[in-house]
Design a protein around this motif. Sequence first.
Motif, short mmCIF file in Angstrom:
data_model
loop_
_atom_site.label_atom_id
_atom_site.label_comp_id
_atom_site.label_asym_id
_atom_site.label_seq_id
_atom_site.Cartn_x
_atom_site.Cartn_y
_atom_site.Cartn_z
N GLN A 72 78.29 178.58 43.78
CA GLN A 72 78.17 179.44 43.84
C GLN A 72 76.49 179.98 42.32
O GLN A 72 75.87 180.40 42.48
CB GLN A 72 78.94 180.46 42.74
CG GLN A 72 80.01 181.04 44.07
CD GLN A 72 81.33 181.75 43.06
OE1 GLN A 72 81.68 181.74 42.11
NE2 GLN A 72 82.04 182.01 44.42
N SER A 73 76.87 178.96 41.53
CA SER A 73 75.78 178.47 40.28
C SER A 73 74.55 178.62 40.82
O SER A 73 74.40 177.75 41.44
CB SER A 73 76.52 177.30 39.29
OG SER A 73 74.58 177.37 38.68
N SER A 74 73.98 179.91 40.28
CA SER A 74 72.09 179.22 40.20
C SER A 74 72.12 178.93 39.19
O SER A 74 70.57 178.37 39.49
CB SER A 74 72.00 180.69 40.11
OG SER A 74 72.02 180.97 38.73
N ARG A 75 71.61 178.12 38.62
CA ARG A 75 71.77 177.12 37.74
C ARG A 75 71.89 175.25 37.74
O ARG A 75 71.23 174.59 37.37
CB ARG A 75 72.65 177.10 36.21
CG ARG A 75 71.84 178.45 35.85
CD ARG A 75 73.03 178.70 34.47
NE ARG A 75 72.94 177.53 33.31
CZ ARG A 75 73.21 176.62 32.60
NH1 ARG A 75 75.28 177.87 32.20
NH2 ARG A 75 73.72 175.79 31.86
N ARG A 76 72.31 175.11 39.24
CA ARG A 76 72.49 173.95 39.42
C ARG A 76 71.22 173.64 40.82
O ARG A 76 70.97 174.97 41.05
CB ARG A 76 73.64 173.77 40.79
CG ARG A 76 75.25 174.67 40.20
CD ARG A 76 75.10 173.05 38.72
NE ARG A 76 75.07 171.61 38.89
CZ ARG A 76 76.45 170.70 38.80
NH1 ARG A 76 77.02 171.73 37.57
NH2 ARG A 76 76.68 169.52 39.04
N ALA A 77 70.64 172.76 40.92
CA ALA A 77 69.47 172.22 41.50
C ALA A 77 69.84 172.28 43.03
O ALA A 77 71.02 171.13 43.44
CB ALA A 77 68.89 170.65 41.26
N THR A 78 69.54 172.89 44.03
CA THR A 78 69.76 172.56 45.04
C THR A 78 69.35 171.49 46.61
O THR A 78 70.02 171.51 47.40
CB THR A 78 69.82 174.25 46.18
OG1 THR A 78 68.82 174.68 45.89
CG2 THR A 78 70.81 175.60 45.31
N GLY A 79 68.43 171.16 45.35
CA GLY A 79 67.68 170.00 46.56
C GLY A 79 68.65 168.50 46.64
O GLY A 79 68.72 167.95 47.45
N ASP A 132 68.85 172.55 57.37
CA ASP A 132 68.72 173.89 56.65
C ASP A 132 66.88 173.86 55.61
O ASP A 132 66.60 174.17 55.16
CB ASP A 132 69.25 174.56 55.67
CG ASP A 132 70.79 175.06 56.24
OD1 ASP A 132 70.56 174.86 58.15
OD2 ASP A 132 71.76 174.92 55.64
N ASP A 133 67.24 172.13 55.74
CA ASP A 133 66.08 171.47 54.98
C ASP A 133 65.53 172.13 53.84
O ASP A 133 64.85 172.03 52.99
CB ASP A 133 64.87 171.22 55.73
CG ASP A 133 63.60 172.41 55.99
OD1 ASP A 133 63.73 172.22 57.21
OD2 ASP A 133 63.78 173.47 55.35
N SER A 134 66.57 172.45 52.71
CA SER A 134 66.80 172.19 51.67
C SER A 134 66.66 171.69 50.43
O SER A 134 66.64 171.51 49.72
CB SER A 134 67.59 174.38 51.23
OG SER A 134 68.50 173.53 51.27
N VAL A 135 67.55 170.63 51.62
CA VAL A 135 67.82 169.13 50.72
C VAL A 135 67.59 168.29 50.65
O VAL A 135 66.55 167.77 52.31
CB VAL A 135 69.66 168.47 51.72
CG1 VAL A 135 69.79 167.72 50.65
CG2 VAL A 135 71.05 169.80 51.14
N HIS A 136 66.66 167.88 49.61
CA HIS A 136 65.83 166.42 49.79
C HIS A 136 66.18 165.48 49.43
O HIS A 136 66.09 164.42 49.61
CB HIS A 136 64.16 166.59 49.24
CG HIS A 136 64.25 167.54 47.78
ND1 HIS A 136 64.86 166.49 47.09
CD2 HIS A 136 64.20 168.71 47.19
CE1 HIS A 136 64.80 166.73 45.76
NE2 HIS A 136 64.75 168.43 45.71
N GLU A 137 67.16 164.28 48.39
CA GLU A 137 67.67 163.41 48.07
C GLU A 137 69.39 163.86 48.53
O GLU A 137 70.06 165.12 48.14
CB GLU A 137 67.59 163.35 46.75
CG GLU A 137 68.32 161.73 47.04
CD GLU A 137 67.24 161.29 45.47
OE1 GLU A 137 66.48 161.81 44.45
OE2 GLU A 137 68.06 160.63 44.92
#
Lengths: 197, 197
Positions: A72-79, A132-137
């Motif tokens: 839920q946290s908006s402070r975490r990198a989604t990549g 969804d390709d928001s993840v890059h690693e």
Amino acid sequence: MQSPLIQELIEAFRVLPGVGPKSAQRMAFYLLEQNKNGGSVLAKTLAKAVEEIGHCSLCRTLTEEETCSICQSSRRATGELCIVESPSDVSVIEQSGIFQGQYFVLMGHLSPIDGIGPKQIGLDTLEKRLNDDSVHELIIATNPTVEGEATAHYIQQIALKHQVKVSRLAQGIPMGGELEYLDSGTLSQAFLARKAM
Amino acid sequence: MQSPLIQELIEAFRVLPGVGPKSAQRMAFYLLEQNKNGGSVLAKTLAKAVEEIGHCSLCRTLTEEETCSICQSSRRATGELCIVESPSDVSVIEQSGIFQGQYFVLMGHLSPIDGIGPKQIGLDTLEKRLNDDSVHELIIATNPTVEGEATAHYIQQIALKHQVKVSRLAQGIPMGGELEYLDSGTLSQAFLARKAM
């Protein structure tokens, strides 16, 4: 000649990991003799937790909400997505403070002999998320056991298919460890992965 | 970043004797991940036990009935009363099968510094029982600690007042024990209480 209810309670404590007949008896008598209040709180909290806690719909970790606080946290990198075997792994990584991305919790590892395949550890959900390709690693942090390595290898293949960068936590000498007491597997890894200085 | 309910459950497990933060977390995750059924049985049994289990009206041990099964049994000799500190002592003596009389459970020992006097360990109830004069021997099996010895001495005085025979469990070398590893207190007791052969 124990009362049947006390006997039942001792048996019930034996489901806990690392609790044998003697410890179970000690726990039962301690709560009944000296801490009925603590026992009652434990009973209520446990009943509530068993009832309400399920899996996060995004990362599969344990939570009583629809999605966990990290997802839920908006402070975490989604990549960056760190893949671990269990919620306790999440909690130890969080304590280190080194990782700011999100997690994906397998709740186990591949183990065909026990009927645990890719689907049981949620790899279909993971694939959907990679689409969804928001993840890059993907950072694979499964345990360095035979099953953990096999699981890591399988996930690596998925990542390659989706053209996502994939890495694995480094192996080597633990901090404060002494060479003298190190197993030869770890020592070999430390030699192979040595760094120029 | 744990879910609050999981955090609460981990805290609740910490009331158990010998359970630190790591074991508590392991117990919580184990039940939630792998054995919700066992967790649910534990919660129910514990709630029921805390609710229903009280003290036997005759011997003060823990039981969910008015009097415990040993006090109810017609096969136990009523003349011999073994005095122990806790219900777990009853269970270990019962396992040995050596004693066929009845028990009286102090649920502690004299400890004036903690406000535990004769009344708190039920010695008034014990005196009433001695007045009935069905008891002809008190076997004192309190622990051989400072408090246990003081308690034994106090009970001895009560027995003398009521002209009841009183004895104390023998001290000496435990079976299978090795002299080399024995503390000097035990060894001294074994010398003083040596038997002709």
